[in-house]
Design a protein around this motif. Structure first.
Motif, mmCIF file in Angstrom:
data_model
loop_
_atom_site.group_PDB
_atom_site.id
_atom_site.type_symbol
_atom_site.label_atom_id
_atom_site.label_comp_id
_atom_site.label_asym_id
_atom_site.label_seq_id
_atom_site.Cartn_x
_atom_site.Cartn_y
_atom_site.Cartn_z
ATOM 1 N N UNK A 1 -9.749 -17.413 15.475
ATOM 2 C CA UNK A 1 -10.096 -16.409 16.304
ATOM 3 C C UNK A 1 -10.682 -16.999 17.481
ATOM 4 N N UNK A 2 -11.777 -17.776 17.372
ATOM 5 C CA UNK A 2 -12.198 -18.542 18.615
ATOM 6 C C UNK A 2 -12.014 -19.947 18.485
ATOM 7 N N UNK A 3 -11.099 -20.275 19.528
ATOM 8 C CA UNK A 3 -10.778 -21.918 19.279
ATOM 9 C C UNK A 3 -11.532 -22.349 20.449
ATOM 10 N N UNK A 4 -11.480 -23.830 20.623
ATOM 11 C CA UNK A 4 -12.021 -24.330 21.749
ATOM 12 C C UNK A 4 -11.827 -23.850 23.209
ATOM 13 N N UNK A 5 -10.529 -23.582 23.343
ATOM 14 C CA UNK A 5 -10.007 -23.418 24.782
ATOM 15 C C UNK A 5 -10.651 -21.692 25.228
ATOM 16 N N UNK A 8 -14.315 -22.120 26.136
ATOM 17 C CA UNK A 8 -14.380 -22.795 27.413
ATOM 18 C C UNK A 8 -14.067 -21.721 28.289
ATOM 19 N N UNK A 9 -13.018 -20.993 27.994
ATOM 20 C CA UNK A 9 -12.642 -19.781 29.251
ATOM 21 C C UNK A 9 -13.817 -18.957 29.252
ATOM 22 N N UNK A 10 -14.314 -18.531 28.226
ATOM 23 C CA UNK A 10 -15.313 -17.470 27.955
ATOM 24 C C UNK A 10 -16.627 -17.956 28.803
ATOM 25 N N UNK A 14 -18.638 -16.754 32.479
ATOM 26 C CA UNK A 14 -20.013 -16.483 32.323
ATOM 27 C C UNK A 14 -20.598 -17.209 33.260
ATOM 28 N N UNK A 15 -20.144 -18.450 33.732
ATOM 29 C CA UNK A 15 -20.688 -18.891 34.869
ATOM 30 C C UNK A 15 -20.260 -18.525 35.990
#
Length: 72
Positions: A1-5, A8-10, A14-15
């Motif tokens: 589901x949620x991998x590291x990449x 990081x994109x999310x 958000x930033x």
């Protein structure tokens, strides 16, 4: 589901969203500082013109805006 990449994109989005919200407030906050700098700049120019013996042209109106003449 949620991998590291994707995490990081999310976080990047958000930033970016936070920056998108706070940048206008920073710009409006700088406005007062720019007015102070402009007033100090005018004061410095007046002092320098007095020091060099040049009388400031305070009573003369500013120039008219550029309006091109019609071509015949």
């Amino acid at each position: 589901m949620l991998d590291g990449f994707s995490l990081l994109i999310g976080l990047g989005w958000a930033l970016f969203g936070l920056l998108w919200i706070f940048v206008p407030f920073a710009i409006f906050g700088i406005k007062g500082l720019l007015r102070e700098i402009l007033a100090e700049h005018k004061r410095t120019n007046e002092i320098l013109s007095r020091a060099h013996g040049v009388s400031p042209l305070l009573d003369t109106p500013e120039g008219l805006p550029f309006r091109p003449e019609r071509y015949p």
